[in-house]
Design an enzyme around this catalytic site. Sequence first.
Site, mmCIF file in Angstrom:
data_model
loop_
_atom_site.group_PDB
_atom_site.id
_atom_site.type_symbol
_atom_site.label_atom_id
_atom_site.label_comp_id
_atom_site.label_asym_id
_atom_site.label_seq_id
_atom_site.Cartn_x
_atom_site.Cartn_y
_atom_site.Cartn_z
ATOM 1 N N SER A 1 0.630 3.677 1.892
ATOM 2 C CA SER A 1 0.986 4.061 3.269
ATOM 3 C C SER A 1 2.263 3.354 3.734
ATOM 4 O O SER A 1 3.071 3.939 4.452
ATOM 5 C CB SER A 1 -0.145 3.726 4.239
ATOM 6 O OG SER A 1 -1.300 4.407 3.857
ATOM 7 N N CYS B 1 0.825 -1.211 0.000
ATOM 8 C CA CYS B 1 0.000 0.000 0.000
ATOM 9 C C CYS B 1 0.862 1.266 0.000
ATOM 10 O O CYS B 1 1.989 1.262 0.505
ATOM 11 C CB CYS B 1 -0.903 -0.023 1.236
ATOM 12 S SG CYS B 1 -1.872 1.481 1.453
ATOM 13 N N CYS C 1 -7.499 -3.118 2.844
ATOM 14 C CA CYS C 1 -7.180 -1.683 2.847
ATOM 15 C C CYS C 1 -7.647 -0.959 1.594
ATOM 16 O O CYS C 1 -8.632 -0.235 1.636
ATOM 17 C CB CYS C 1 -5.685 -1.432 3.070
ATOM 18 S SG CYS C 1 -5.304 0.339 3.024
ATOM 19 N N HIS D 1 -0.009 -4.047 5.968
ATOM 20 C CA HIS D 1 -1.277 -4.099 6.702
ATOM 21 C C HIS D 1 -2.412 -4.646 5.859
ATOM 22 O O HIS D 1 -3.482 -4.878 6.371
ATOM 23 C CB HIS D 1 -1.633 -2.694 7.225
ATOM 24 C CG HIS D 1 -1.655 -1.656 6.159
ATOM 25 N ND1 HIS D 1 -0.515 -1.113 5.635
ATOM 26 C CD2 HIS D 1 -2.679 -1.103 5.479
ATOM 27 C CE1 HIS D 1 -0.836 -0.251 4.686
ATOM 28 N NE2 HIS D 1 -2.142 -0.237 4.557
ATOM 29 N N HIS E 1 4.913 5.361 2.267
ATOM 30 C CA HIS E 1 5.086 6.631 2.984
ATOM 31 C C HIS E 1 5.963 6.412 4.219
ATOM 32 O O HIS E 1 6.793 7.252 4.561
ATOM 33 C CB HIS E 1 3.734 7.186 3.457
ATOM 34 C CG HIS E 1 2.884 7.753 2.350
ATOM 35 N ND1 HIS E 1 3.367 8.053 1.113
ATOM 36 C CD2 HIS E 1 1.576 8.089 2.313
ATOM 37 C CE1 HIS E 1 2.394 8.534 0.362
ATOM 38 N NE2 HIS E 1 1.290 8.568 1.070
HETATM 39 N N1 COD Z 1 -0.852 15.028 -8.848
HETATM 40 C C1 COD Z 1 -1.589 14.017 -9.381
HETATM 41 N N2 COD Z 1 -1.325 12.709 -9.106
HETATM 42 C C2 COD Z 1 -0.276 12.427 -8.326
HETATM 43 C C3 COD Z 1 0.539 13.434 -7.761
HETATM 44 C C4 COD Z 1 0.215 14.789 -8.059
HETATM 45 N N3 COD Z 1 0.915 15.804 -7.569
HETATM 46 N N4 COD Z 1 1.493 12.846 -7.013
HETATM 47 C C5 COD Z 1 1.287 11.528 -7.095
HETATM 48 N N5 COD Z 1 0.216 11.252 -7.878
HETATM 49 C C6 COD Z 1 -0.382 9.970 -8.219
HETATM 50 C C7 COD Z 1 0.624 8.875 -8.513
HETATM 51 O O1 COD Z 1 1.036 8.879 -9.860
HETATM 52 C C8 COD Z 1 -0.194 7.624 -8.154
HETATM 53 O O2 COD Z 1 -0.892 7.120 -9.268
HETATM 54 C C9 COD Z 1 -1.198 8.096 -7.110
HETATM 55 O O3 COD Z 1 -1.073 9.512 -7.069
HETATM 56 C C10 COD Z 1 -0.911 7.541 -5.696
HETATM 57 O O4 COD Z 1 -1.130 6.209 -5.734
HETATM 58 P P1 COD Z 1 -0.223 5.122 -4.964
HETATM 59 O O5 COD Z 1 -0.422 3.850 -5.739
HETATM 60 O O6 COD Z 1 1.133 5.641 -4.730
HETATM 61 O O7 COD Z 1 -0.905 4.998 -3.546
HETATM 62 P P2 COD Z 1 -2.258 4.283 -3.067
HETATM 63 O O8 COD Z 1 -3.336 4.277 -4.082
HETATM 64 O O9 COD Z 1 -1.877 2.985 -2.463
HETATM 65 O O10 COD Z 1 -2.769 5.361 -2.057
HETATM 66 C C11 COD Z 1 -2.476 5.451 -0.786
HETATM 67 C C12 COD Z 1 -2.566 6.859 -0.249
HETATM 68 C C13 COD Z 1 -1.450 7.654 -0.907
HETATM 69 C C14 COD Z 1 -3.891 7.509 -0.539
HETATM 70 C C15 COD Z 1 -2.309 6.682 1.246
HETATM 71 O O11 COD Z 1 -2.102 7.867 1.873
HETATM 72 C C16 COD Z 1 -3.416 5.902 1.907
HETATM 73 O O12 COD Z 1 -3.450 4.691 1.849
HETATM 74 N N6 COD Z 1 -4.369 6.559 2.505
HETATM 75 C C17 COD Z 1 -5.495 5.895 3.106
HETATM 76 C C18 COD Z 1 -5.649 6.270 4.541
HETATM 77 C C19 COD Z 1 -6.284 5.162 5.259
HETATM 78 O O13 COD Z 1 -7.485 5.011 5.329
HETATM 79 N N7 COD Z 1 -5.412 4.336 5.751
HETATM 80 C C20 COD Z 1 -5.750 3.148 6.396
HETATM 81 C C21 COD Z 1 -4.608 2.224 6.275
HETATM 82 S S1 COD Z 1 -3.536 2.653 4.973
HETATM 83 ZN ZN ZN Z 2 -3.229 0.918 3.308
#
Ligand code: COD
Ligand code: ZN
Length: 382
Positions: free
Chosen positions: A56, A54, A182, A75, A59
């Site tokens: 997160s 994920c 998640c 997770h 991060h």
């Molecule tokens: N503008 C547009 N798109 C962007 C930018 C930008 N400036 N920066 C990055 N991106 C894009 C990337 O290209 C990518 O496609 C996307 O944003 C992020 O996706 P991933 O794959 O890196 O991440 P995910 O989808 O796994 O997302 C996770 C979050 C980043 C949202 C993360 O913070 C999260 O999991 N939040 C959920 C909070 C929650 O409920 N957590 C419970 C356990 S995690």
């Molecule tokens: Zn997650």
Amino acid sequence: MERAKCSAETAGKVIVCRAAIAWTINAPMSIEEVEVDPPKAGEVRIKIVSSGICGSDNHILQGKLKIPLPAILGHEGAGIVESIGEGVSNVKPGDKVLTLAIPQCRKCDSCLHAKGNCCLKEDVCHPVGLMLDGTSRFTCRGRKLYNLFGTSTFTEYTVMHEISVVKIDAAAPLEKVCLFACAFPTGYGSAVNKARVTPGSTCVVFGLGGVGSSVVLGCKTAGAARIIGVDINEEKLARAKAIGVTDCLNPRNFKKPIQQVVVEMTGFGADFSFEAIGTIDTMVAALESCNLSYGVCVIIGVPPEKSQLAFEPMQILSGRILTGCFLGEYKTRDCIPILVADYMRKKINVDPLITHTLPFFRINEGFELLRSGKSIRSVLLF
Ligand code: COD
Ligand code: ZN
Ligand code: ZN
């Protein structure tokens, strides 16, 4: 393949197995032998079968979200109960389960409230990395390891509290349904529960990774007529079209702020906007992309540690709603098995979100795929 070994062989004993250890940030994790203690009262030991990677977790490895280290991350897991501690009644050895970053104790203020889903037994905003009794169940080379959100799925075996574990359909394919721990509920629930997207509406989704793509699926299920996807990665935009995005925007192709582009293309702003990236700039852009009077903006991305969100109060005085949610506002143990059942009945499909499947030992490669933007979800198989 997914059947548990006879737990009588291991129950009550320390299990020595392999786990990926995050010793420090900005470095690959190392796969090493760890000792996993037996579960104490109210705890469950699980043989992990699959785990998604994920945003997160990434991060944390990049230092954006701080947790105590060394730790076993992960997770978004699915597995089989190996053994249970004293007093555990919700699951038994052999049950297929998911690992939940947010427990549901059914006793705290949040659990007792009709809508609350941030169970007070796990603080995902400030994770302490220990079991509720303040101790750890993992050691490596004589050192105590911390857990992540009480889950830790980048290991062959983990120990969790019963309140963070949920039994799912015995026929569920564990190599796929880990996404229900998640990414899928986080995104899907933010659209169908938190925003309550309405039929015929216009939605804009910032970030089209695993979480943002799940938002898209939720908007589509709720009957949105137009779903605008925003991402800086062209490949993500192309993939998102296949799952329901009607209009793709790459902010890098525009000179003006992307929120202005969204407002212009929708007339007066979207009905619903979602932020699934986790940066302050994109949170403000999402807020300003929705209608100033009746727009609803849902923040899902976890922001950098100690960051502050600043915007003109006028942005919400006009009526806009700015909100957010963890895990799609689902009461986890009550709702997530129902989502899995919907998947089994083919009402929901998460398969297009799984772009890569890797053996556990290639975990660092899985993170590289995420960072380079090549994957939506990589699932590790143990
Ligand atoms: N503008 C547009 N798109 C962007 C930018 C930008 N400036 N920066 C990055 N991106 C894009 C990337 O290209 C990518 O496609 C996307 O944003 C992020 O996706 P991933 O794959 O890196 O991440 P995910 O989808 O796994 O997302 C996770 C979050 C980043 C949202 C993360 O913070 C999260 O999991 N939040 C959920 C909070 C929650 O409920 N957590 C419970 C356990 S995690
Ligand atoms: Zn997650
Ligand atoms: Zn609770």
